[in-house]
Design an enzyme around this catalytic site. Structure first.
Site, PDB file in Angstrom:
ATOM      1  N   ILE A  59     130.308 -84.579 -73.683  1.00 62.71           N
ATOM      2  CA  ILE A  59     129.795 -83.293 -74.151  1.00 62.71           C
ATOM      3  C   ILE A  59     128.307 -83.178 -73.891  1.00 62.71           C
ATOM      4  CG2 ILE A  59     129.361 -84.161 -76.483  1.00 62.71           C
ATOM      5  CD1 ILE A  59     130.539 -80.635 -75.462  1.00 62.71           C
ATOM      6  N   ARG A  61     126.736 -83.774 -71.302  1.00 66.79           N
ATOM      7  CA  ARG A  61     126.462 -83.208 -69.989  1.00 66.79           C
ATOM      8  C   ARG A  61     126.354 -81.691 -70.036  1.00 66.79           C
ATOM      9  NH1 ARG A  61     131.024 -83.034 -65.713  1.00 66.79           N
ATOM     10  NH2 ARG A  61     131.259 -81.079 -66.824  1.00 66.79           N
ATOM     11  N   ASP A  62     127.120 -81.106 -70.894  1.00 65.19           N
ATOM     12  CA  ASP A  62     127.195 -79.650 -70.943  1.00 65.19           C
ATOM     13  C   ASP A  62     126.447 -79.072 -72.138  1.00 65.19           C
ATOM     14  OD1 ASP A  62     128.252 -77.434 -69.556  1.00 65.19           O
ATOM     15  OD2 ASP A  62     129.630 -77.086 -71.206  1.00 65.19           O
ATOM     16  N   LEU A  63     125.838 -79.940 -72.904  1.00 64.45           N
ATOM     17  CA  LEU A  63     125.293 -79.499 -74.177  1.00 64.45           C
ATOM     18  C   LEU A  63     124.221 -78.431 -74.023  1.00 64.45           C
ATOM     19  CD1 LEU A  63     125.809 -80.257 -77.116  1.00 64.45           C
ATOM     20  CD2 LEU A  63     123.949 -81.896 -76.956  1.00 64.45           C
ATOM     21  N   ASP A  65     123.764 -76.391 -71.595  1.00 61.70           N
ATOM     22  CA  ASP A  65     124.323 -75.111 -71.146  1.00 61.70           C
ATOM     23  C   ASP A  65     124.752 -74.290 -72.355  1.00 61.70           C
ATOM     24  OD1 ASP A  65     123.883 -75.555 -68.537  1.00 61.70           O
ATOM     25  OD2 ASP A  65     125.930 -76.180 -68.049  1.00 61.70           O
TER      26      ASP A  65
END
Lengths: 105, 716
Positions: A59, A61-63, A65
Site C-alpha cells: 500500500i 507504493r500507492d499511498l 497517490d
C-alpha cells in the site's frame, strides 16, 4: 506486449512470470498487476470479491497517490483540505515507510 | 509517529471522532471535467460569506440560502441553484412560487458559548435559530466530528472544557430520539462486525464507499441541510462527485429515476447532458445524480423532526440512572460476565460508575469510571481497571430503553475498538425480574443440569417450584446466591419437544432463554469472517478474537443452514490454513499468528515485506480452523415407515420430516453423524465421542492512516 517494455524490476518480474504465456483470458487474477485496479474497484480494506487479493500492495507504493488525489479521505490523510503537510516527514514511503505519520483529525 | 493534533491541549470532548470515516469521496480520475466540477462544487458549497472570515463551505452555503432565516418554497435549494434557475428564465408563475417565503422550522440555540463562538459563521435570527446548527440533529459522536472540523479548518477557538460543553449541549438539545439513536448504535458502539447489506443499494453506493452508513444514521436534517451536506462533500473532497455521487446511470447521461425529481434540485456540479434529459431537474446541464436521489430519500426518512423527538422535547426531564444495575455480558473468547454497575450521580447527567464483574473463571473484577447521559437515553462512559488480564480502559456506549429499566450496548477498547464486551443491564428493583440465563442449553433427555439465573429482586426464600421452564422440564433445586443470582438444578424428560423455552419466576414472565436440543451437530466460528489489520510500526495492530459455538440442526432437520440453533461456546484448538485464491498463494506464511489455545489472532507487522513477491504487505486471506472432540448424545430417530410405494420412493424424507442424508448437502466436515440411526425413541441416549471441525475466513488487511477516534471523548 511488443510495444510495452519493462523498465523497472517489478515490471521485469511480471514479464518473466508470464513469459511464454499465450494471450488468453484466464486465469484473470494472475494477470492483474498488483495495485489499484479499476476493473475490480477495490475498497481500501476488502476487494470486490470480499478478500484482499485485489487490494493495492504494498500500500505504501500507492499511498501518496491516494493522498494527493483525496482518493481515500477517510483512510488516508488528504492533501487538499485537511493535511497538506502530511508527506513532509516521509519522502519515499516505500523505502521509508516506518516514518509515515498517523494523523489525528 | 507524530500526530497532528488539532488541539494541543488534548480536548477530551473534541478529540474523539468518527472511527469508520467521517469524510467522503474518492476518485482516481483527474480530468478537465473533474476540474470543472470542482469549481462548481466549490462555488456552490463555498460561496463567500460577506462577514465571516472563516471559509466553512457548509456555513457559507447555509448563510447564502438562509440569510433571512427563511427558505423558499423549493425548500432546500442552495442559493446558487436558485440563481441558476432564474438565469434560465423560469416562468413567472414558478418564480413567484419560489419567491414566496415560508418559515423554516428549526431548533433555537440557547447556549451563550455557541452564540459567541459560532455566530461568526452561523448567523442567528430573532428566534435564536442559527444557520446550519438549528436544522440538524446528531449523536454526540457526530457533533464531535463537526466541532473538530470547525476547529481544524475554520479556526474556531475552544478550550477542551468549552468544546466538551458545546458537544454536550448540542447532543442534548439537538440530539437524536431513542429510536433514532438505536438505529445508529452500531456506529456509536464502534463495532468492527456489522452488516449494512440490507440497506438501500443507492444509499450504500453513494455513502458507504468511504464510510459506514452509521454515519448517515447518526444524523437528522431538513431538506436543505441534506443538500448542503452534499455541497460540503463536493467542496472538501471534490472527486467524490465522479467516484460516488454521480452513479453509473448519471455518468452515462442522466439520472435513471424521476421519482424524486420534483423535490431534488441539482446541488452538485456535473458534466453536461442533453437538455432534453435535464429539463426540469437541473440548472447545470445534468439531471439529478444518484446522490440527489439518495438525499431525497433521506429527507423523507431522516428529516429534522420526528414525533418521538418532539414528544421527548416537550416532556424532557433528567432521567435518573442512579442506583444499582444488574449486568450480564459476553466477551468473545473469554465467555460470560455477570455482575453489577453502581451509578452515583455527581451532577445533572453526570455519574461516577463502579462495575463489579464475576468472570467465567470465577475472578471478580472491579472497575471505576465516569460517564455522561445524553438526551434521556444514551450513556457514554469510561472505566478503568488495573487487574491483571483485564482490559485496562473501556469505553462504554449504552442505550436506555423506553421503560427506563434496561440498557444494552458495548464496552470496548483496542486500537480499532476491536475488543468489546456485549452487555445487557437491568435496573435493580424489588420486583423479581429475570435478565438472562447462563447454561440454559440442555440436552433432551438429561439430568443434573446446572443453570444460573441472572436477574433482580429474587427474595430470600426461594424454592424450586418458583421457577417454571415448561412441561417436561423439572427444577429439582434452587439455591439463591444473592438478590440477582439463583442457581437451579434441572432435569429434562425424554420426548420433550426441542426448541426455545421461557423461564418464569412465580407470576413474572421471563425471557426465552432455555434451549433444548437432542445432540450437537457441529460447531461454528465467530466472528466469521474475522477481520484484522497489520500494524506495529505506523500504528498498533488490530487484533481479532475467535470463539467456537456449538449448534444443533433446527426444526427443518438439516444442519448448516439458517435454521440451526446455536447453543454454547465450546473449547477448541485453533489453527490457520491457507485460503487459496491464486496459484502459489502464500498468505499463510506472512499474515500473523493465531494462538492455538485462546483463539487470539495477532497480525504481522505493517510495511512492505521484501520476502514477499513484489514486496507485498503482510496482508492476505486465511482460514481459521477450530477442532475439538466432544462426547455428545447419539441422535435418536425413528425411520420413516413408508405408507405406500410412492412415498417410499426417492423423496428422501423420513417420518419426522427430516431429510435423510442431510449432511450430503453441506460441505461441512462435522455433519457425518447428523442422521444416525436408529434406536427406540424412549430409550436413554447413547453417548458417543465425536470430532468436530469448523473453518472460518480471516481477512488480514492494511491499516488506516487516520485515527478518527482518539478514545478520550468522555474523560473528565
Amino acid at each position: 506486449m511488443k510495444h510495452v517494455r519493462a523498465i523497472n524490476q517489478k515490471a521485469r518480474l511480471i514479464e518473466e512470470r508470464f513469459a511464454g504465456a499465450e494471450d488468453s483470458v484466464g486465469p484473470l487474477a494472475e494477470r492483474i498487476p498488483f495495485g489499484c485496479s479499476t476493473q475490480l474497484a477495490p475498497g481500501w480494506e476488502v476487494d470486490s470479491g470480499g478478500g484482499t487479493y485485489g487490494l493495492c500492495t504494498p500500500i505504501e507504493r500507492d499511498l501518496y497517490d491516494c493522498y494527493h488525489s483525496c482518493y481515500w479521505p477517510a483512510q488516508v490523510p488528504d492533501a487538499l483540505t485537511n493535511f497538506a503537510d502530511w508527506s513532509r516527514s516521509c519522502g519515499a514511503p516505500v523505502q521509508d515507510w516506518s516514518s509515515i505519520d498517523l494523523v489525528f483529525p | 509517529m507524530s500526530p497532528v493534533p488539532l488541539d494541543p491541549a488534548g480536548d477530551p470532548a473534541v478529540e474523539d471522532a468518527d472511527p469508520p470515516a467521517p469524510t467522503e469521496g474518492r476518485s482516481r480520475r483527474s480530468s478537465q471535467g473533474d476540474t470543472q466540477r470542482r469549481r462548481r462544487g466549490g462555488r456552490q458549497g463555498g460561496r463567500q460569506d460577506r462577514t465571516a472570515p472563516a471559509t466553512d463551505p457548509e456555513g457559507q452555503s447555509a448563510d447564502a440560502a438562509d440569510e433571512t432565516g427563511h427558505e423558499t418554497a423549493q425548500d432546500g435549494e442552495s442559493g446558487s441553484a436558485r440563481g441558476d434557475r432564474s438565469r434560465r428564465g423560469d416562468s413567472d408563475e414558478e418564480s413567484g412560487a419560489r419567491r414566496k417565503k415560508v418559515p423554516r422550522e428549526g431548533i433555537p440555540v440557547q447556549h451563550p458559548l455557541i452564540e459567541e463562538r459560532c455566530v461568526v459563521c452561523h448567523a442567528r435570527d430573532d428566534e435564536g435559530k442559527m444557520t446550519r446548527i438549528s436544522y440538524m440533529r446528531k449523536t454526540p459522536e457526530a457533533w464531535e466530528i463537526s466541532i473538530k472540523r470547525m476547529v481544524r479548518l475554520y479556526f474556531v477557538s475552544l478550550s477542551p472544557e468549552e468544546a466538551k460543553e458545546v458537544v454536550r449541549y448540542l447532543a442534548e438539545e439537538h440530539g437524536l430520539s431513542r429510536q433514532e439513536a438505536r438505529a445508529a448504535m452500531y456506529e456509536s458502539e464502534r463495532r468492527v462486525h456489522w452488516s449494512e447489506e440490507d440497506r438501500d443499494k443507492d444509499l450504500r453506493e453513494t455513502c458507504a464507499e468511504c464510510h459506514t452508513l452509521g454515519r448517515v444514521l447518526s444524523e437528522r436534517r431538513d431538506q436543505q441541510e441534506w443538500k448542503l451536506l452534499k455541497a460540503t462533500h463536493l467542496a472538501l473532497y471534490p472527486l467524490v462527485d465522479f467516484q460516488s455521487f454521480q452513479g453509473r446511470s448519471s455518468r452515462g447521461g442522466g439520472g435513471r429515476g424521476t421519482t424524486s425529481g420534483a423535490t431534488s434540485g441539482n446541488a452538485g456540479g456535473g458534466r453536461g447532458t442533453p437538455p432534453s434529459e435535464t429539463a426540469g431537474t437541473s440548472g447545470r446541464g445534468r439531471s439529478q445524480d444518484r446522490a440527489d436521489r439518495v438525499l431525497a430519500t433521506l429527507t423523507s426518512e431522516q428529516g429534522l423532526f420526528s414525533d418521538e423527538w418532539r414528544d421527548w422535547n416537550q416532556e424532557k426531564r433528567e432521567v435518573p440512572l442512579e442506583g444499582r444495575w444488574i449486568v450480564l455480558g459476553h466477551e468473545v473468547g473469554r465467555g460470560p460476565i455477570r455482575g453489577t454497575l453502581d451509578l452515583q450521580r455527581v451532577a445533572s447527567g453526570e455519574y461516577q460508575s463502579k462495575w463489579t464483574w464475576l468472570r467465567a473463571n470465577g475472578r471478580t473484577v472491579v472497575r471505576q469510571g465516569t460517564g455522561l447521559f445524553y438526551a434521556g437515553h444514551s450513556w457514554r462512559g469510561r472505566s478503568t481497571s488495573t487487574a491483571p488480564g483485564e482490559l485496562e480502559s473501556l469505553k462504554e456506549v449504552l442505550l436506555l430503553d423506553e421503560s427506563w429499566t434496561r440498557m444494552e450496548g458495548r464496552l470496548f477498547t483496542g486500537e480499532y475498538n476491536e475488543l468489546g464486551i456485549e452487555v445487557e443491564l437491568l435496573r435493580a428493583s424489588e420486583t423479581p425480574t429475570i435478565l438472562g440465563v447462563l447454561g440454559g442449553e440442555m440436552a433432551v433427555p438429561s439430568i443434573g443440569n446446572r443453570i444460573e439465573v441472572i436477574g433482580s429482586g429474587f427474595p430470600e426464600k426461594i424454592v424450586a417450584g418458583d421457577f417454571h421452564l415448561g412441561a417436561g422440564i423439572t427444577v429439582l433445586g434452587a439455591e439463591r446466591h444473592d438478590e440477582s443470582r439463583v442457581n437451579l438444578l434441572v432435569s429434562v424428560d425424554s420426548g420433550v419437544p426441542l426448541g426455545r423455552r421461557a423461564i418464569d419466576f412465580r407470576i413474572h414472565q421471563g425471557p426465552r432463554a432455555i434451549t433444548l436440543y437432542d445432540t450437537i451437530d457441529g460447531i461454528r466460528i465467530r466472528p466469521n469472517p474475522g477481520f484484522s489489520r497489520v500494524g506495529g510500526k505506523m500504528r498498533p495492530k488490530q487484533l481479532e478474537r475467535f470463539e467456537a459455538v456449538a449448534f444443533t440442526r433446527g426444526p427443518d432437520g438439516v444442519p448448516y443452514n439458517e435454521d440451526d440453533v446455536e447453543l454454547m461456546t465450546v473449547p477448541v484448538k485453533w489453527s490457520l490454513e491457507e485460503f487459496p485464491i491464486r496459484p502459489g498463494d502464500d498468505d499463510l506464511q506472512f499474515v500473523g499468528e493465531l494462538d492455538s489455545e485462546t483463539g487470539v489472532f495477532t497480525p504481522a507487522i505493517d510495511g512492505p515485506n521484501p520476502e514477499r513477491r513484489f514486496s507485498a504487505n503482510n496482508i492476505g486471506d486465511v482460514y481459521v480452523v477450530a477442532t475439538c472432540t466432544m462426547t455428545v448424545p447419539e441422535r435418536l430417530e425413528v425411520k420413516k415407515v413408508p405408507d405406500d410405494e410412492e412415498q417410499s420412493g426417492d423423496d428422501g424424507e423420513d417420518a419426522t420430516g427430516e431429510v435423510a442424508g442431510a449432511e450430503e448437502s453441506t460441505d461441512q466436515e462435522s455433519a457425518d453423524a447428523a442422521n444416525k440411526p436408529i434406536a427406540a425413541a424412549d430409550s436413554p441416549p447413547k453417548m458417543i465421542e465425536r470430532e468436530f471441525r469448523a473453518r472460518g475466513h480471516l481477512l488480514v488487511t492494511v491499516p488506516i492512516y487516520v485515527q478518527w477516534d482518539q478514545n478520550k471523548w468522555n474523560q473528565r
